[in-house]
Design a protein around this motif. Structure first.
Motif, short mmCIF file in Angstrom:
data_model
loop_
_atom_site.label_atom_id
_atom_site.label_comp_id
_atom_site.label_asym_id
_atom_site.label_seq_id
_atom_site.Cartn_x
_atom_site.Cartn_y
_atom_site.Cartn_z
N ASN A 90 1.06 -1.36 0.06
CA ASN A 90 0.09 -0.10 0.07
C ASN A 90 0.82 1.29 0.09
O ASN A 90 0.64 2.25 -0.65
CB ASN A 90 -0.97 0.02 1.24
CG ASN A 90 -2.27 -0.53 0.94
OD1 ASN A 90 -3.05 -0.24 0.08
ND2 ASN A 90 -2.44 -1.74 1.70
N ALA A 91 2.09 1.33 0.84
CA ALA A 91 2.90 2.55 0.88
C ALA A 91 3.52 2.50 -0.63
O ALA A 91 3.65 3.83 -0.90
CB ALA A 91 4.08 2.19 1.98
N ILE A 104 0.62 4.19 -2.95
CA ILE A 104 0.07 5.36 -2.70
C ILE A 104 1.38 6.32 -2.67
O ILE A 104 0.92 7.39 -3.15
CB ILE A 104 -0.56 5.17 -1.22
CG1 ILE A 104 -1.74 4.43 -1.27
CG2 ILE A 104 -1.00 6.61 -0.83
CD1 ILE A 104 -2.54 4.29 0.17
N LEU A 119 -8.67 3.52 0.04
CA LEU A 119 -7.59 3.82 0.97
C LEU A 119 -6.90 5.01 0.45
O LEU A 119 -6.21 5.95 1.20
CB LEU A 119 -6.97 2.61 1.48
CG LEU A 119 -5.66 2.77 2.38
CD1 LEU A 119 -6.17 3.32 3.57
CD2 LEU A 119 -4.96 1.49 2.48
N ALA A 120 -6.39 4.56 -0.94
CA ALA A 120 -5.24 5.61 -1.70
C ALA A 120 -6.08 7.01 -1.61
O ALA A 120 -5.58 8.00 -1.39
CB ALA A 120 -5.24 5.03 -3.04
N THR A 164 -5.87 8.61 1.93
CA THR A 164 -4.54 8.91 2.12
C THR A 164 -4.09 10.40 1.59
O THR A 164 -3.49 11.28 2.09
CB THR A 164 -3.41 7.83 1.89
OG1 THR A 164 -3.96 6.77 2.08
CG2 THR A 164 -2.21 8.24 2.33
N VAL A 188 -5.91 13.26 3.01
CA VAL A 188 -5.19 13.72 4.21
C VAL A 188 -3.85 14.55 4.03
O VAL A 188 -3.69 15.64 4.52
CB VAL A 188 -4.71 12.35 4.97
CG1 VAL A 188 -3.84 12.92 6.30
CG2 VAL A 188 -6.16 11.94 5.61
N PHE A 189 -3.13 14.10 3.03
CA PHE A 189 -1.67 14.73 2.66
C PHE A 189 -2.01 16.12 2.28
O PHE A 189 -1.34 17.02 2.55
CB PHE A 189 -0.98 14.22 1.85
CG PHE A 189 0.06 12.97 2.50
CD1 PHE A 189 1.24 13.17 2.41
CD2 PHE A 189 -0.50 11.87 2.89
CE1 PHE A 189 2.21 12.48 3.19
CE2 PHE A 189 0.37 10.86 3.62
CZ PHE A 189 1.62 11.13 3.59
N LEU A 200 4.86 12.42 0.52
CA LEU A 200 3.84 11.41 0.20
C LEU A 200 4.77 10.48 -0.30
O LEU A 200 4.80 9.21 -0.35
CB LEU A 200 2.85 11.96 -0.74
CG LEU A 200 1.90 10.84 -1.22
CD1 LEU A 200 0.94 10.32 -0.16
CD2 LEU A 200 0.70 11.36 -2.30
N LEU A 221 6.56 7.09 1.66
CA LEU A 221 5.84 5.95 1.45
C LEU A 221 6.52 5.03 0.86
O LEU A 221 6.75 3.92 0.99
CB LEU A 221 4.60 6.15 1.12
CG LEU A 221 3.60 7.03 2.03
CD1 LEU A 221 2.18 7.05 1.52
CD2 LEU A 221 3.75 6.54 3.53
#
Length: 497
Positions: A110-111, A114, A352-353, A356, A359-360, A371, A375
C-alpha cells in the motif's frame, strides 16, 4: 464444542483466466516502472551516493535475486495462493508468523502504491502547466488517476495485462532510444567501463547504492500473487520470476551506465546533483532534440501509471487472500462473477488511496518530499524484509518434506539468498536517513520503520488470538487456494501440504 464451518460463496469460483509468462512479466516489470528508474531513480542514486560504479550494483543484486529465486520458485511450484509471501511464511514458519507477514506486506505494498501517487501528482501538475498552461493542484491529477486505476482494477486481470503491456512497451522504447543515443554519442570521456568496476562502486556510499538499486527491482517477487490466475502456475511463476529478474537487472544496469557515459563518469555525480531527475531529459535533448524531452516527460507519466496499476493489483490480491481465509473481513474475499476479479478488495484499496491523498493534501504536505519519499522508502524497506523472511520460510517448508526438490532449491539457495538480502535490509535500515533525506535523529527516520515493526507485531498477536479463540479460522491460514475459493475455475487445487 462444535467447530464452526466456513462457507464459500459461489462468487469465489469464477472461470480460470488465461494469463501466462509474458503477462506476469509485464505486471512485474511495470511495477518497477523502467522509465521511472532510468529518469528518476538513477540520477538520484548518483547524486546521493556519489558512487560512479552504481550500475554495477544492479548486476550484483541480479545475481543475489537469482539465487533467492532458486528457493522461491521451487516453493511456488507447491504453493499457489494469491497471498504469496503470506502463504509461504504460514506454511514454512507457522500460521501466526504468516499473519504477521501479511500485515507487513499490506503496509508495504500500500505504501509503495500510494507513495507513487505523490510523484505522479507532482509530475502531472508540472507537465500540464509547462505544456498547456493549465494550473491545477497536484491532488486533482492524483484523484483522477485513482479513479482510472480503480476502474481497471475492478475489471478482468487480462484487461489490466493488455493496458500494462502497451504502457510498458512505450516507456521501454523511450529508455532504449536514450541509451543508444548516449553510447553512440558519448560524453567527454567516451564509452568507459569505469561505471562497471567494483572500485568505482566502493568509492561512494556503497550501502545506499545497493538500497537504490534494490528499489529498482520492487515488484519482481509479485509474480506468485497471480498464480491462481495462470494457465499453469507450476511452470509459469518460476519462469516469469527468473525472466523478470534478469531482464530488469540487465536493463537497469545498462541504463545507469548510459547515463554515466552521457555525462561522463567523472562528471555524472556532479551533473546529477545539479539537475536531479532532469539530467535524463537534458542528456536526451542534447543528443535527440527538444522533442525527445517533451515526449519522454509524457511517457514518464504513463510509466508511473503502469507502476501504480501493478501495485494496485498486488494489494487487492493480498486483501482477497486474507478475506477469503477470514483473517480480514470475509467480503474482501469475494470475486466478481463476470470480471473474475477481487473487486471488493480492489475498491477497498482505491478508497484507502483516495483517503490518504486527501489527508496529505489537506495537511498541505509536499507530494514529492513527503507522500512519495516517505511512503515508497517505507514500502521498499518492508519488501526487502519480506524477502529475507521468505528465504527462511522456504527452508522450513522443505525441511518437513523434500517434495522432489534438490538440495540447491531446498537449502543452499534460500540460505545464501537470505543472508545477502538480510545484509541489504540492514544496510537500508542504517542508511534510511540518507534515503529519506532527513537527519539520522529525525522522528521520521525512526518512526517509519517502526510502522513495519508495529504491523508485524500486531499480525503475530492477532494470529495467536485466532489460534486460541477462532481455531477454525487459524487452521485455514495460508491454505486458501486449497479450499476451492481461488481466483480460478473453482476446482480445489492439488493438496500442497
Amino acid at each position: 464444542m462444535a467447530v464452526e464451518q466456513l462457507t464459500t460463496p459461489s462468487t469465489h469460483s469464477p472461470p480460470r483466466q488465461g494469463i501466462g509468462v509474458s503477462h506476469i512479466v509485464f505486471f512485474v516489470i511495470a511495477a518497477s516502472a523502467p522509465l521511472t528508474v532510468a529518469a528518476g531513480g538513477n540520477p538520484q542514486a548518483f547524486a546521493v551516493t556519489g558512487a560512479v560504479g552504481y550500475p554495477l550494483a544492479f548486476l550484483v543484486l541480479t545475481a543475489v535475486l537469482i539465487v533467492f529465486s532458486g528457493g522461491y520458485a521451487a516453493m511456488s511450484r507447491h504453493v499457489t495462493n494469491a497471498g504469496a509471501f503470506y502463504s509461504y511464511v504460514a506454511q514454512g514458519l507457522g500460521r501466526s508468523l504468516g499473519v504477521g507477514t501479511s500485515f507487513v506486506a499490506l503496509v508495504s505494498y500500500n505504501a509503495m502504491q500510494i507513495g507513487i501517487y505523490g510523484l505522479f501528482g507532482f509530475t502531472a501538475a508540472d507537465l500540464f502547466k509547462s505544456q498547456f498552461g493549465l494550473e491545477l493542484p497536484w491532488w486533482a491529477y492524483v484523484l483522477a488517476c485513482i479513479a482510472a486505476v480503480g476502474v481497471l482494477g475492478y475489471r478482468r486481470i487480462d484487461l489490466n495485462a493488455k493496458v500494462l503491456a502497451v504502457l510498458l512497451v512505450i516507456e521501454t522504447a523511450a529508455v532504449v532510444v536514450f541509451d543508444a543515443a548516449q553510447f553512440l554519442n558519448p560524453g567527454p570521456q567516451g564509452v568507459s567501463a569505469t561505471p562497471l568496476s567494483w572500485h568505482a562502486l566502493t568509492t561512494g556510499a556503497v550501502g545506499a547504492a545497493f538500497c537504490f538499486a534494490m528499489a529498482g527491482f520492487m515488484g519482481f517477487e509479485s509474480g506468485a500473487i497471480y498464480g491462481e490466475e495462470c494457465r499453469n502456475p507450476r511452470r509459469t511463476i518460476p519462469r516469469a520470476t527468473y525472466a523478470a529478474v534478469i531482464l530488469m537487472g540487465v536493463f537497469y544496469a545498462v541504463s545507469a551506465w548510459a547515463l554515466a557515459v552521457g555525462a561522463g563518469p567523472g562528471h555524472v555525480v556532479g551533473a546529477a546533483q545539479e539537475h536531479g531527475p532532469g539530467l535524463f531529459f537534458a542528456l536526451g535533448e542534447q543528443r535527440l532534440g527538444s522533442a525527445f524531452g517533451d515526449i519522454a516527460n509524457i511517457f514518464f507519466l504513463t510509466s508511473l501509471l503502469a507502476a501504480i496499476l501493478s501495485f494496485h493489483n498486488a494489494v487487492a490480491r493480498y486483501s482477497f487472500a486474507l478475506g477469503r481465509e477470514h483473517v480480514l473481513p470475509v467480503a474482501l474475499g469475494a470475486v466478481h462473477p463476470r470480471h473474475s476479479s477481487p473487486h471488493l478488495s480492489s475498491l477497498a484499496q482505491t478508497g484507502l488511496a483516495g483517503l490518504t491523498v486527501v489527508v496529505f493534501a489537506v495537511a498541505g504536505l509536499d507530494p514529492l518530499a513527503t507522500l512519495f519519499t516517505w511512503l515508497t522508502n517505507l514500502g521498499a524497506l518492508g519488501v526487502i524484509f519480506l524477502l529475507t523472511v521468505v528465504s527462511a520460510a522456504v527452508i522450513g517448508f522443505f525441511a518437513r518434506n523434500k517434495r522432489g526438490e534438490g538440495l540447491w532449491s531446498r537449502v543452499l539457495a534460500p540460505v545464501l539468498g537470505g543472508i545477502a538480502l538480510g545484509a541489504v535490509f540492514l544496510t537500508a535500515l542504517i542508511n534510511f536517513d540518507v534515503l529519506l533525506g532527513t537527519a539520522k535523529d529525525s522522528a521520521v527516520t525512526w518512526s517509519l520503520p517502526c510502522v513495519l515493526l508495529a504491523a508485524g507485531t500486531a499480525g503475530v498477536v492477532f494470529g495467536c488470538f485466532l489460534k486460541s479463540r477462532r481455531p477454525h479460522v487459524y487452521t485455514g491460514i495460508g491454505h486458501g487456494a486449497e479450499g476451492g475459493t481461488q481466483l480460478s475455475d473453482g476446482v480445489t487445487a492439488e493438496a500442497q501440504v
